[in-house]
Design a protein around this motif. Structure first.
Motif, PDB file in Angstrom:
ATOM      1  N   ARG A 127       0.908  -1.298   0.079  1.00 52.01           N
ATOM      2  CA  ARG A 127       0.252   0.037   0.120  1.00 52.01           C
ATOM      3  C   ARG A 127       0.646   1.185   0.324  1.00 52.01           C
ATOM      4  O   ARG A 127       0.553   2.330  -0.607  1.00 52.01           O
ATOM      5  CB  ARG A 127      -0.902   0.193   1.295  1.00 52.01           C
ATOM      6  CG  ARG A 127      -1.905   1.298   1.271  1.00 52.01           C
ATOM      7  CD  ARG A 127      -2.527   1.018   2.400  1.00 52.01           C
ATOM      8  NE  ARG A 127      -1.886   1.211   3.563  1.00 52.01           N
ATOM      9  CZ  ARG A 127      -2.421   1.027   4.829  1.00 52.01           C
ATOM     10  NH1 ARG A 127      -3.434   0.462   5.297  1.00 52.01           N
ATOM     11  NH2 ARG A 127      -1.348   1.036   5.809  1.00 52.01           N
ATOM     12  N   ASN A 128       2.038   1.231   0.770  1.00 53.09           N
ATOM     13  CA  ASN A 128       2.726   2.221   0.978  1.00 53.09           C
ATOM     14  C   ASN A 128       3.481   2.716  -0.480  1.00 53.09           C
ATOM     15  O   ASN A 128       3.569   3.681  -0.951  1.00 53.09           O
ATOM     16  CB  ASN A 128       3.776   2.407   1.750  1.00 53.09           C
ATOM     17  CG  ASN A 128       3.338   2.495   3.378  1.00 53.09           C
ATOM     18  OD1 ASN A 128       2.298   2.840   3.526  1.00 53.09           O
ATOM     19  ND2 ASN A 128       3.911   1.701   4.441  1.00 53.09           N
ATOM     20  N   PHE A 132       3.020   6.316  -2.507  1.00 57.82           N
ATOM     21  CA  PHE A 132       4.134   6.948  -2.649  1.00 57.82           C
ATOM     22  C   PHE A 132       4.463   7.090  -4.137  1.00 57.82           C
ATOM     23  O   PHE A 132       4.564   8.182  -4.513  1.00 57.82           O
ATOM     24  CB  PHE A 132       5.387   6.394  -2.037  1.00 57.82           C
ATOM     25  CG  PHE A 132       5.506   6.836  -0.751  1.00 57.82           C
ATOM     26  CD1 PHE A 132       4.639   6.537   0.386  1.00 57.82           C
ATOM     27  CD2 PHE A 132       6.763   7.344  -0.315  1.00 57.82           C
ATOM     28  CE1 PHE A 132       4.880   6.876   1.732  1.00 57.82           C
ATOM     29  CE2 PHE A 132       6.661   7.927   0.945  1.00 57.82           C
ATOM     30  CZ  PHE A 132       5.784   7.517   2.135  1.00 57.82           C
ATOM     31  N   LEU A 252      11.566   4.133   4.202  1.00 53.44           N
ATOM     32  CA  LEU A 252      10.379   4.123   4.849  1.00 53.44           C
ATOM     33  C   LEU A 252      10.529   3.295   6.358  1.00 53.44           C
ATOM     34  O   LEU A 252      11.021   2.391   5.987  1.00 53.44           O
ATOM     35  CB  LEU A 252       9.210   3.549   4.123  1.00 53.44           C
ATOM     36  CG  LEU A 252       8.565   4.616   3.288  1.00 53.44           C
ATOM     37  CD1 LEU A 252       9.376   5.047   2.251  1.00 53.44           C
ATOM     38  CD2 LEU A 252       7.327   4.014   3.030  1.00 53.44           C
ATOM     39  N   PRO A 253      10.403   3.919   7.307  1.00 56.68           N
ATOM     40  CA  PRO A 253      10.758   3.121   8.680  1.00 56.68           C
ATOM     41  C   PRO A 253       9.368   2.362   8.864  1.00 56.68           C
ATOM     42  O   PRO A 253       8.488   2.511   8.344  1.00 56.68           O
ATOM     43  CB  PRO A 253      10.751   4.137   9.585  1.00 56.68           C
ATOM     44  CG  PRO A 253      10.049   5.302   9.099  1.00 56.68           C
ATOM     45  CD  PRO A 253      10.063   5.299   7.763  1.00 56.68           C
ATOM     46  N   GLY A 254       9.605   1.300   9.895  1.00 56.23           N
ATOM     47  CA  GLY A 254       8.515   0.485   9.986  1.00 56.23           C
ATOM     48  C   GLY A 254       8.554  -0.109  11.412  1.00 56.23           C
ATOM     49  O   GLY A 254       9.754   0.203  12.366  1.00 56.23           O
ATOM     50  N   SER A 255       7.629  -0.780  11.772  1.00 53.15           N
ATOM     51  CA  SER A 255       7.591  -1.629  13.153  1.00 53.15           C
ATOM     52  C   SER A 255       8.968  -2.081  13.645  1.00 53.15           C
ATOM     53  O   SER A 255       9.685  -2.873  12.444  1.00 53.15           O
ATOM     54  CB  SER A 255       6.404  -2.260  13.431  1.00 53.15           C
ATOM     55  OG  SER A 255       6.680  -3.329  14.409  1.00 53.15           O
ATOM     56  N   ALA A 261      11.172  -4.112   7.770  1.00 53.81           N
ATOM     57  CA  ALA A 261      11.501  -2.692   8.127  1.00 53.81           C
ATOM     58  C   ALA A 261      12.897  -2.872   8.202  1.00 53.81           C
ATOM     59  O   ALA A 261      13.934  -1.781   8.374  1.00 53.81           O
ATOM     60  CB  ALA A 261      10.760  -2.390   9.367  1.00 53.81           C
ATOM     61  N   ARG A 262      13.806  -3.971   8.676  1.00 54.19           N
ATOM     62  CA  ARG A 262      15.084  -3.917   9.141  1.00 54.19           C
ATOM     63  C   ARG A 262      16.032  -3.408   8.085  1.00 54.19           C
ATOM     64  O   ARG A 262      17.140  -2.633   8.447  1.00 54.19           O
ATOM     65  CB  ARG A 262      15.471  -5.193   9.495  1.00 54.19           C
ATOM     66  CG  ARG A 262      14.709  -5.984  10.351  1.00 54.19           C
ATOM     67  CD  ARG A 262      15.438  -6.259  11.911  1.00 54.19           C
ATOM     68  NE  ARG A 262      14.433  -6.769  12.631  1.00 54.19           N
ATOM     69  CZ  ARG A 262      13.905  -7.909  13.003  1.00 54.19           C
ATOM     70  NH1 ARG A 262      14.436  -8.936  12.332  1.00 54.19           N
ATOM     71  NH2 ARG A 262      13.003  -8.089  13.990  1.00 54.19           N
ATOM     72  N   HIS A 265      15.526   0.359   8.091  1.00 52.49           N
ATOM     73  CA  HIS A 265      16.114   0.740   9.355  1.00 52.49           C
ATOM     74  C   HIS A 265      17.954   0.777   9.256  1.00 52.49           C
ATOM     75  O   HIS A 265      18.663   1.711   9.742  1.00 52.49           O
ATOM     76  CB  HIS A 265      15.839   0.109  10.677  1.00 52.49           C
ATOM     77  CG  HIS A 265      14.533   0.322  10.909  1.00 52.49           C
ATOM     78  ND1 HIS A 265      13.688  -0.677  11.476  1.00 52.49           N
ATOM     79  CD2 HIS A 265      13.506   1.080  10.605  1.00 52.49           C
ATOM     80  CE1 HIS A 265      12.448  -0.279  11.847  1.00 52.49           C
ATOM     81  NE2 HIS A 265      12.307   0.731  11.105  1.00 52.49           N
ATOM     82  N   LEU A 274      15.066   9.372   6.395  1.00 54.56           N
ATOM     83  CA  LEU A 274      13.917   8.610   6.741  1.00 54.56           C
ATOM     84  C   LEU A 274      12.706   9.512   6.407  1.00 54.56           C
ATOM     85  O   LEU A 274      12.716  10.652   6.515  1.00 54.56           O
ATOM     86  CB  LEU A 274      13.872   8.661   8.303  1.00 54.56           C
ATOM     87  CG  LEU A 274      12.783   7.903   9.035  1.00 54.56           C
ATOM     88  CD1 LEU A 274      12.846   7.695  10.491  1.00 54.56           C
ATOM     89  CD2 LEU A 274      11.269   8.991   9.203  1.00 54.56           C
ATOM     90  N   VAL A 275      11.761   8.939   5.589  1.00 55.47           N
ATOM     91  CA  VAL A 275      10.686   9.381   4.943  1.00 55.47           C
ATOM     92  C   VAL A 275       9.202   8.945   5.536  1.00 55.47           C
ATOM     93  O   VAL A 275       9.241   7.742   5.500  1.00 55.47           O
ATOM     94  CB  VAL A 275      10.608   9.734   3.441  1.00 55.47           C
ATOM     95  CG1 VAL A 275      11.760  10.514   2.981  1.00 55.47           C
ATOM     96  CG2 VAL A 275      10.795   8.119   3.084  1.00 55.47           C
ATOM     97  N   GLU A 276       8.328   9.747   5.793  1.00 52.55           N
ATOM     98  CA  GLU A 276       7.112   9.274   6.359  1.00 52.55           C
ATOM     99  C   GLU A 276       5.942   9.736   5.341  1.00 52.55           C
ATOM    100  O   GLU A 276       5.169   8.981   5.295  1.00 52.55           O
ATOM    101  CB  GLU A 276       6.568  10.248   7.395  1.00 52.55           C
ATOM    102  CG  GLU A 276       7.410   9.866   8.846  1.00 52.55           C
ATOM    103  CD  GLU A 276       6.998  10.603   9.988  1.00 52.55           C
ATOM    104  OE1 GLU A 276       7.044  12.047  10.000  1.00 52.55           O
ATOM    105  OE2 GLU A 276       7.040  10.031  11.145  1.00 52.55           O
ATOM    106  N   ASP A 280       7.597  14.672   1.690  1.00 53.61           N
ATOM    107  CA  ASP A 280       8.873  14.649   2.130  1.00 53.61           C
ATOM    108  C   ASP A 280       9.926  14.551   1.072  1.00 53.61           C
ATOM    109  O   ASP A 280      10.820  15.373   1.043  1.00 53.61           O
ATOM    110  CB  ASP A 280       9.318  13.593   3.323  1.00 53.61           C
ATOM    111  CG  ASP A 280       8.424  13.605   4.682  1.00 53.61           C
ATOM    112  OD1 ASP A 280       7.923  14.658   4.937  1.00 53.61           O
ATOM    113  OD2 ASP A 280       8.451  12.710   5.262  1.00 53.61           O
TER     114      ASP A 280
ATOM    115  N   GLY B 254       8.732   3.192  13.875  1.00 52.17           N
ATOM    116  CA  GLY B 254       7.330   2.792  13.751  1.00 52.17           C
ATOM    117  C   GLY B 254       6.806   3.023  12.293  1.00 52.17           C
ATOM    118  O   GLY B 254       7.473   3.599  11.643  1.00 52.17           O
ATOM    119  N   GLU B 276      16.346  -0.915  17.106  1.00 47.93           N
ATOM    120  CA  GLU B 276      15.187  -2.169  16.942  1.00 47.93           C
ATOM    121  C   GLU B 276      15.116  -2.854  18.174  1.00 47.93           C
ATOM    122  O   GLU B 276      14.231  -3.782  18.373  1.00 47.93           O
ATOM    123  CB  GLU B 276      15.628  -2.851  15.628  1.00 47.93           C
ATOM    124  CG  GLU B 276      15.339  -2.054  14.402  1.00 47.93           C
ATOM    125  CD  GLU B 276      15.955  -2.701  13.096  1.00 47.93           C
ATOM    126  OE1 GLU B 276      17.116  -3.442  13.183  1.00 47.93           O
ATOM    127  OE2 GLU B 276      15.245  -2.982  12.238  1.00 47.93           O
TER     128      GLU B 276
END
Lengths: 366, 366
Positions: A127-128, A132, A252-255, A261-262, A265, A274-276, A280, B254, B276
């Motif tokens: 979805r992201n 985007f 994109l960061p994540g949980s 997401a690693r 990160h 880092l973009v949300e 951005d 997150g 993390e």
């Protein structure tokens, strides 16, 4: 057919590199001259015997099939130094000698962003990527990716959905489609953007081709956006190439509990931005894209993906059933435009709520 | 009672600052001497008339009630320059003159980490705070936070759960508990760690106290870990203070769709370390905590929070029902230790799967 096409094909089939081409041009003047030299003169000029032989005594079958492929309006070759050759490729180490292009060469000359990531993303990642890509495509960026399953597919689809431009760099000959599941997507990309490969016709999707291909994805792009990626994945290689090429890397960061997401990160720790939100990215690249900013101001997008209100989605869900319903029917019953509906249906499909059927029909899943 | 306690209370009630104390000590020799000076001599020594008056003509009722509070084994005062005063506070701007401590002063002398965040976190945020805190507490860090609802509470609880040490800095007099919901938690903290305040007894939880209090949370800590925080939140102020104090700032990333990840992402953009896992933090601080590393190696934790296997959780879920079950009963039926069970039950409670009842009984929710 460009009169140089045959010469480009000979040089490309011989795997001549750009520095070698430059040296040959300096000695022989032009492409036509180069490819009429004897093996020994080419060797004297600094080429390996293998390459000299491939030029002087070419594989005629391969040449003929490439010329046959070229006999199509949408197919062309873009050689180093020619008008269609992207400026950004001249700035990277190991620029491609020649590209096979199926589609619109202009797509290679828009400000470009790469959107890449895992072949097995989460739904949220897909979805992201779609959102985007759609936003950035509407902002005037050409969206580049690699036609792989997962994030690449979502990136291409988001751009197409937004009626933007998207370019796929292939890790195999441009006359093949890989993966087969993306046949229709490849066709759509060629129609509105471009499929591009530097590998000879018929080349198989060898594992070793992909890192080479990745340098073109990042190399054509002002920035590379990584949506979801595992550690030690191909996406991270592309991101590293982007950084080495002096281009921006966005992640994109994540949980912390999402293994995909690693990779992002890790990139952020190494200096990726880092973009949300997609905006951005537009803001970050503004200094590089002044003319683009203008463009954005002039042609404000009319449709905004996923900005249809919750009520619109609730209404749409009610209109859908477990029997396939045609989009035209949904349109007349909802009062929404086809564009709004297709955006919303794509989002629902990516959420796993809706399944798309042949003939523009949609049904609820489960 | 320390013979200096009365003097410390007088100086603290007069809101004397550390540089003023140092100047007074230089002129009068010791605390006893300072507090027996006349208003005019104190003014001549550089104090404001208000402060001089507060020392020389003290509020006896406040003094008596503070001395009465001190008449308890677990209560003490820690003044600047005394043996119990934390070294790290001497390195920050605006060090506290004196701390009211309820609990174990030694807790202020362990290597310390602050864990802070939103008062309205997501369940995932709470779980992360508990798990990070438990891991770090077991690694030998004292866990500092602010006794607020949400992440602060989770941080304190995680440390307690791990039988570690935790310290709460209060934004009000140490004789009060705020919020009231944390009365039991405050009691548990005082029993195994410490409640600490620099505000006079009876001081209300004024809004303006909290930023002052926050500088102590970060100031006592080698690093501050932000778990979930909105933009423009108090947690970001604390993180900024930590950075200004030259301490590490760690932030958990997150989802880009979680508004409580935004504050963390802002910090990461500004240079906070993206983490993390709790072990990332231990590794990062290793150069500062060589002796601590030793400690970790020597006393490897026996229980690992949330490292009980999925099978253990499945078994536990089966043993639980919608009627309250005593933990002893769960123990005899599961074969797990009470420590393992309480960790697992806490995790399930924070997941909303289990509700804890009075008397150490637990039931399934919904």
């Amino acid at each position: 057919m460009d009169r140089n096409d045959r010469a480009w094909l000979l040089l490309a089939q011989a795997f001549v590199r750009v520095p070698e081409l430059q040296s040959l041009l300096a000695q022989f003047g032009d492409l036509e001259e180069i490819v009429t030299q004897s093996v020994s003169r080419l060797c004297d000029a600094g080429l390996s015997e293998q390459k000299a032989h491939a030029i002087s005594v070419p594989d005629d079958m391969a040449l003929e099939s490439a010329l046959a492929w070229l006999d199509h309006d949408a197919h062309c070759l873009v050689g180093f130094g020619s008008a269609g050759y992207p400026e950004l490729f001249t700035q990277i180490p190991g620029p491609p000698l020649m590209l096979y292009v199926n589609g619109n060469v202009e797509a290679l000359h828009l400000p470009t962003l790469a959107i890449i990531g895992s072949r097995n993303p989460t739904r949220g990642g897909v979805r992201n990527a779609v959102e985007f890509s759609a936003y950035l495509a509407k902002s005037g960026f050409s969206i580049v990716s690699g036609l792989a399953l997962g994030i690449d597919t979502a990136a291409h689809r988001g751009a197409l959905q937004a009626k933007g431009t998207t370019v796929a760099f292939l890790g195999h000959g441009i006359d093949r489609v890989y993966p087969a599941a993306n046949r229709e997507l490849a066709h759509a990309i060629a129609t509105s953007g471009a499929l591009v490969s530097e590998f000879p016709l018929g080349a198989a999707p060898h594992r070793r081709h992909f890192p080479e291909r990745n340098r073109l994805i990042s190399g054509l792009s002002l920035g590379t956006v990584v949506v979801e990626a595992a550690r030690r994945s191909g996406s991270l290689i592309t991101a590293r190439l982007a950084a080495e090429q002096g281009r921006e890397v966005f992640a994109l960061p994540g949980s912390i509990h999402n293994p995909l997401a690693r990779g992002c990160h890790e990139l952020i720790r190494q200096g990726a931005k880092l973009v949300e939100t997609a905006s951005d990215i537009v803001a970050e690249l503004a200094p590089l894209t002044n003319h683009l900013q203008q463009f954005v101001m002039e042609s404000k997008p009319n449709i905004k993906l996923s900005q249809s209100g919750d009520e619109d989605y609730a209404q749409l869900r009610k209109l859908l059933s477990h029997d396939p319903t045609a989009i035209n029917e949904l349109q007349s019953e909802s009062g929404l435009t086809i564009e709004q509906l297709s955006s919303m249906l794509l989002i629902l499909e990516l959420h796993g709520e809706v399944e798309s059927m042949s003939g523009g029909r949609y049904m609820l899943t489960a």
